[in-house]
Design an enzyme around this catalytic site. Structure first.
Site, PDB file in Angstrom:
ATOM      1  N   GLU A 319     -15.937 -29.028 -14.904  1.00 14.02           N
ATOM      2  CA  GLU A 319     -14.747 -28.842 -15.366  1.00 14.02           C
ATOM      3  C   GLU A 319     -14.183 -28.047 -14.131  1.00 14.02           C
ATOM      4  OE1 GLU A 319     -12.211 -28.504 -16.477  1.00 14.02           O
ATOM      5  OE2 GLU A 319     -12.724 -29.797 -19.302  1.00 14.02           O
ATOM      6  N   HIS A 320     -12.579 -28.056 -14.736  1.00  8.69           N
ATOM      7  CA  HIS A 320     -12.255 -26.898 -13.774  1.00  8.69           C
ATOM      8  C   HIS A 320     -11.873 -25.871 -14.711  1.00  8.69           C
ATOM      9  CE1 HIS A 320      -9.935 -30.048 -11.760  1.00  8.69           C
ATOM     10  NE2 HIS A 320     -10.236 -29.651 -10.235  1.00  8.69           N
ATOM     11  N   SER A 473      -9.416 -28.451 -19.282  1.00 10.43           N
ATOM     12  CA  SER A 473      -9.590 -29.899 -19.895  1.00 10.43           C
ATOM     13  C   SER A 473      -9.255 -31.853 -18.638  1.00 10.43           C
ATOM     14  CB  SER A 473      -8.333 -29.756 -20.681  1.00 10.43           C
ATOM     15  OG  SER A 473      -8.024 -29.285 -21.272  1.00 10.43           O
ATOM     16  N   HIS A 474     -10.662 -31.425 -17.566  1.00  8.12           N
ATOM     17  CA  HIS A 474     -10.755 -31.972 -16.872  1.00  8.12           C
ATOM     18  C   HIS A 474     -12.421 -32.209 -16.713  1.00  8.12           C
ATOM     19  CE1 HIS A 474      -6.747 -29.848 -15.263  1.00  8.12           C
ATOM     20  NE2 HIS A 474      -6.126 -30.363 -15.568  1.00  8.12           N
ATOM     21  N   PRO A 475     -12.707 -32.851 -17.635  1.00 10.03           N
ATOM     22  CA  PRO A 475     -14.451 -33.148 -17.597  1.00 10.03           C
ATOM     23  C   PRO A 475     -14.465 -34.350 -15.898  1.00 10.03           C
ATOM     24  CG  PRO A 475     -12.786 -34.631 -18.973  1.00 10.03           C
ATOM     25  CD  PRO A 475     -12.314 -33.895 -18.831  1.00 10.03           C
TER      26      PRO A 475
END
Length: 537
Positions: A319-320, A473-475
């Site tokens: 994730e970020h 919110s970047h899996p």
């Protein structure tokens, strides 16, 4: 309410299709449209509903009310969306995703920066992570294609951007009022600000309106000016593709030899199971549901999950890390008049030394409470409320940074067999472990933000904890791409090593994640996968 709640919807399987796509988000939409317009028979199976476009105003109103959280806006939660988070950092899965036609782009912020060349070469450049089996030049033409398909507004003012030849489809959005307040402080610090590309119409484009300034871009754009994956699902349908909503795929079934997928088994709302057969299959479910489906599809030949002879399915979840800072100024900053960031700096992205890693800083246009949110949560009325709002709203400023995380084998998605969904299947367990590299980089990103706030003269009221960051919110990761079948799940064509007719179009194939928003890269790889599938058909 979904239009497909009526009993007349036909959710029976098609005769053997050319391509069966699991997932109707941006990856599934772009790929399905690319194949359908070339004459292929495409069936798309989506677990969530088809949302009525006219419901978006109601969803915007819901997002503004303090009684609702972000997951309520797109009807996330309950047994259907049950999950576990067992990692060292809690992972809020149901606020990072949306199940439905359009997928997570129904509530995304819309930023579309490309990955940089260094992101594809982390091992050879820094001895960190792994290299991709592709480089920037391999993906570059697909970046241009997907920017045109989505409709990206961007500028040429970013001196740190990766190379490009094509102009953006639309001009960049100009700096906001609060951006201008930051400019002098950033100049004093020798920090270069510039625009950020985003899939949001600066003017009318592709039959969609230009941005009309609702200011609620995340979690909902009522006008449709911000791109979402349902745009290409509708385009795919206009080319003959068949799209079924509310049909969660339970498992994939393979042939006797374990070399090809034969069918996707899906459930309809009444609980009936059907088998959709096809010549080619594509999983486009994101970095959590994609490995979950493969793990649920275990068999005698694949006891650890389908396409998982490498034992890499579910591993290397990334994730970020998102770290931000906020404060107050003794002057109006006009927050919430623009619902998205208009100025960022990528100055700290490309680096010579391995650590700290990459990050970029954005200036917020939505810091502090909205007028509506403050009014609804206060409880007072009339002159008292007006006085309260005069002091509670206005003068806020905020910054945020996306931070690079390296892949870790023990950061992973597995099945939690102690908990089941509404179909009796084990739920996904997301064990997110960010690692020392991300923490060190987050500290540096917060130092830069603190310098900006101090130079601006802001009183800082909150700052993120670098050891417990928010999720961007970047899996990503979980079915990584690579050349070695013993260490990866898919090859450079996005096809699984183990099954010759199964491809994956998702951020789950990213070997490393960089620190740039991933959606335009997801789209580019989806168009690339479509080209390879078209060649195979």
């Amino acid at each position: 309410m979904s239009a497909n709640d009526t009993p007349t919807i036909d959710r029976s399987p098609s005769e053997r299709a050319d391509v069966c796509v699991v997932g109707a988000g941006p990856a599934g939409g772009l790929l399905s449209h690319s194949l359908a317009k070339r004459g292929h028979d495409v069936v798309v199976l989506e677990a969530g509903p088809r949302f009525d476009l006219q419901s978006r105003l109601r969803r915007m109103e819901r997002s503004l009310r303090p009684a609702h959280d972000r997951s309520d806006v797109w009807d996330m939660g309950g047994a259907r969306d049950a999950f576990t988070s067992s990692g060292s950092v809690s992972y809020p899965l149901n606020t990072t995703r949306v199940k439905g036609v359009g997928g997570t782009t129904l509530h995304w912020i819309g930023y579309t920066p490309r990955l940089h060349p260094k992101d594809f070469e982390m091992d050879s450049r820094y001895g960190l992570g792994v290299d991709w089996p592709l480089d920037y030049e391999d993906v570059r033409p697909y970046y241009a294609d997907v920017e045109a398909e989505m409709g990206v507004s961007g500028g040429t003012d970013n001196p740190f951007a990766p190379p490009r030849e094509e102009s953006f489809p639309m001009d960049a959005f100009p700096p906001s009022y609060s951006d201008t307040l930051f400019e002098e402080a950033c100049d004093e610090l020798d920090i270069t600000l510039h625009s950020v590309p985003q899939a949001r119409n600066h003017e009318s484009y592709d039959g969609r309106s230009g941005c009309v300034g609702y200011g609620t871009c995340m979690p909902v754009c009522p006008s449709g000016a911000k791109y979402s994956g349902d745009v290409h699902i509708r385009k795919a349908e206009s080319e003959g593709a068949r799209v079924l909503d509310r049909v969660p795929v339970q498992r994939l079934e393979h042939d006797d030899a374990g070399e090809t997928v034969e069918a996707a088994v899906y459930a309809t709302p009444d609980g009936t199971e059907h088998r959709q057969e096809a010549r080619q299959f594509v999983i486009a479910c994101g970095a959590v549901e994609t490995p979950r489906l493969l793990l649920l599809s275990e068999s005698e030949q694949y006891p650890n999950g389908l396409a998982n002879t490498s034992d890499a399915v579910g591993r290397y979840f990334m994730e970020h890390a998102l770290v931000g800072m906020g404060g107050r100024l003794d002057q109006p900053t006009k927050q919430h008049r623009v619902g998205f960031t208009t100025s960022v700096t990528h100055q700290f992205y490309d680096h010579e030394e391995p650590t700290p890693g990459s990050f970029f800083v954005g200036l917020l246009n939505y810091a502090g409470p909205t007028t509506v949110g403050a009014a609804l949560s206060d409880g007072s009325w009339g002159d008292e409320l007006a006085s309260t709002l005069a002091t509670r709203v206005g003068g806020y400023v905020g910054t945020e940074a996306l931070v690079e995380q390296l892949p870790r084998e023990d950061s992973r998605v597995t099945l939690d067999t102690s908990k089941t969904d509404d179909h009796g299947n084990p739920v996904p367990d997301v064990s997110w472990k960010i690692g020392d590299h991300a923490v060190e980089t987050a500290r540096k990103a917060l130092d830069v933000q603190r310098d900006i706030m101090d130079e601006l003269g802001a009183t800082v009221t909150y700052a993120a904890n670098p050891t417990q960051p928010w999720a961007g919110s970047h899996p990503m990761g979980t079915t990584r791409m690579g050349t070695d079948p013993s260490e990866s799940v898919v090859d450079e064509r996005l096809r699984t090593h183990d099954l010759s007719n199964l491809s994956i179009a998702s951020s789950s194939v990213f070997p490393t994640g960089g620190a740039m928003n991933p959606t335009v890269t997801i789209g580019a790889l989806s168009l690339k996968a479509a080209d390879h599938i078209h060649a195979d058909l």
